[in-house]
Design an enzyme around this catalytic site. Sequence first.
Site, mmCIF file in Angstrom:
data_model
loop_
_atom_site.group_PDB
_atom_site.id
_atom_site.type_symbol
_atom_site.label_atom_id
_atom_site.label_comp_id
_atom_site.label_asym_id
_atom_site.label_seq_id
_atom_site.Cartn_x
_atom_site.Cartn_y
_atom_site.Cartn_z
ATOM 1 N N HIS A 66 78.565 64.625 44.526
ATOM 2 C CA HIS A 66 77.376 64.687 43.657
ATOM 3 C C HIS A 66 77.137 65.839 43.280
ATOM 4 C CE1 HIS A 66 76.793 60.884 42.543
ATOM 5 N NE2 HIS A 66 77.084 60.274 43.905
ATOM 6 N N GLU A 108 76.877 67.686 40.409
ATOM 7 C CA GLU A 108 75.238 67.947 39.732
ATOM 8 C C GLU A 108 73.559 68.597 40.984
ATOM 9 O OE1 GLU A 108 76.725 65.203 40.353
ATOM 10 O OE2 GLU A 108 75.099 63.869 39.569
ATOM 11 N N CYS A 141 82.100 60.704 42.139
ATOM 12 C CA CYS A 141 82.004 60.396 42.649
ATOM 13 C C CYS A 141 82.531 58.564 42.282
ATOM 14 C CB CYS A 141 80.072 59.417 43.226
ATOM 15 S SG CYS A 141 80.053 58.638 44.646
ATOM 16 N N GLY A 169 83.769 58.037 39.538
ATOM 17 C CA GLY A 169 84.176 58.552 38.407
ATOM 18 C C GLY A 169 85.200 59.043 39.120
ATOM 19 N N PRO A 210 41.328 61.257 24.412
ATOM 20 C CA PRO A 210 41.857 61.007 25.249
ATOM 21 C C PRO A 210 41.507 61.491 27.053
ATOM 22 C CG PRO A 210 42.863 60.002 23.244
ATOM 23 C CD PRO A 210 41.974 61.327 23.476
ATOM 24 N N GLU A 251 47.667 51.523 41.864
ATOM 25 C CA GLU A 251 48.186 51.454 42.961
ATOM 26 C C GLU A 251 47.985 53.230 43.473
ATOM 27 O OE1 GLU A 251 49.201 50.631 40.404
ATOM 28 O OE2 GLU A 251 51.421 49.738 40.248
HETATM 29 N N1 GLN Z 1 79.775 52.638 43.437
HETATM 30 C C1 GLN Z 1 80.856 53.739 44.295
HETATM 31 C C2 GLN Z 1 79.896 53.621 46.243
HETATM 32 O O1 GLN Z 1 79.294 53.057 46.153
HETATM 33 C C3 GLN Z 1 80.351 54.976 44.472
HETATM 34 C C4 GLN Z 1 79.277 55.307 44.257
HETATM 35 C C5 GLN Z 1 78.343 56.474 43.599
HETATM 36 O O2 GLN Z 1 78.786 56.700 42.442
HETATM 37 N N2 GLN Z 1 77.262 57.356 43.117
HETATM 38 O O3 GLN Z 1 81.012 53.938 46.529
#
Ligand code: GLN
Length: 542
Positions: A516, A518, A382, A384, A195, A154
């Site tokens: 998110h 993070e 999210c 969570g 290698p 690929e």
């Molecule tokens: N599954 C959930 C949604 O689509 C949360 C997605 C996530 O945690 N990035 O809303």
Amino acid sequence: MPQKSSKPRYIFITGGVVSSLGKGLASASIAVLLQARGYKVRLRKLDPYLNVDPGTMSPFQHGEVYVTEDGGETDLDLGHYERFTGVEARKSDNVTTGRIYSNLIMKERRGDYLGGTVQVIPHVTDLIKEFIQSDAGGADFVLCEIGGTVGDIEGQPFLEAIRQIGYKLGKDRALYVHLTLVPYLAAAKELKTKPTQHSVKELRTIGLQPNILLCRSERAIPKSDRQKIALFCNVSEDDVFEARDAETIYEVPLSYHKQGVDEQILKHFELPVAKDVPLKNWQNIVSKIAKTTKVTHVAIVGKYTGLKDAYKSLIEAVYHAGIANDTQVELHWVDARLQDIKKLKDVQGIIVPGGFGEEGVAGKLAAARFARENNIPYLGICFGMQMAVLEAARNLAGIKDASSTEFGPTPNPVVGLMTEWVKEGSKEKRSSKGDLGGTMRLGSYPCVIKKGTLAYEVYGSTKIEERHRHRYEVNANYIPQLEKTGMVFSGMSPDGKLPEIVEIPEHPWFVGVQFHPEFKSTIFNPHPLFSGFVGAAKKVKL
Ligand code: GLN
């Protein structure tokens, strides 16, 4: 002063022998050194797989999907790039064979190639070249990492495309870096260079002569081995470098610099080589990391705990927050599917990260409940956050059948499909029957924070912007019922319709965010939510 050029120079990074050598980190580290020398950099990733983007790929297989400000679902290496250089990655910095082919076929149908036979060379390679060379944003250097390993079928059109770019632009504007492995054979007590020789031979068969070799190795590579590699790979001895395993990834730019990688790159391009390179911030952070000894225990309750790459940015963000709080963070991985609540007794903080699908939901709800009832700091990201809200709806608000429409029809859709929302003034629409790829609420969205809340204390601002990647939302119709339980909706979308941040003021530190955080944390700029969370966790007595 570095010599500026209106035309960017290209550095191509390939990998050989095996995958997972850390090409992303190598690319990011080279970029850091060029940046420290005053140059503007842009990093790009070319992925040879056939998915149009990684958005639909399972984290079990491919690791995390990194979300850019402009809503790109990209390869996790873009996260390394952004974290190391601070340069915001864009959707257009990641391309796959799937994307190239989908553009190509669209063009063919439109009649752009009318009369011609459409072929890999030149049509596919031309589109790859166009991608590499477009929209460099005024960068002095564009660093392009080619995914996969040299020799993969690929990858060939990509290697051919970068060969053609080098042929066209010449040595002054193109350089090839090859990352390879020099394994140690315990039985023979020897490092093996073969290698690497083979990998470079493979590159040379297709007309690519690397200029610089970065040799991954567990131990020091003696001069005699470097000489051997140089001779057989047709590379100057000064251009064969050791890429040793490091204590922390933040040491890598310093180690490259010490060996003269950046110096050799500048010499190749005939650019001036200043002696003083401002890398003090990197030196300081590495020594701060080395001095951090206290340990804080944090659980991550998720479904993809078997593959740590699935939580790459999360792991980094927690690490940054630890260093900012003068503590190492030991992560306790809890597989949500096993509902192993006992494990949560040994931790000072609980994170339920992003996720998809019903599998593992019971474990995540139990984790949110455990954190709430036992005053353990909780950060729900999210999915969570959605879990924290469902848990409160079921166990505090008495809505026993509260659920998310993600798991099927429900009389109480406390979390539901978002069918319509506003982005930059225009309406975005979704339906449950639409495509799955690229159709979530993606990228950066504003959020308005209420004063006097923990979220306000954490951010120190009423207006923030964070990155999203989800299809479902907490249903604002349930806010009054949820607020009665003591949950506060401390962050909302500017139109007040979409809950963005929830918290429980009676709890020492309990926050759920629909976005998110993070993705935006860096070692030099730890994210305030993670710093706040780790700061609170650190205080919990075990
Ligand atoms: N599954 C959930 C949604 O689509 C949360 C997605 C996530 O945690 N990035 O809303």
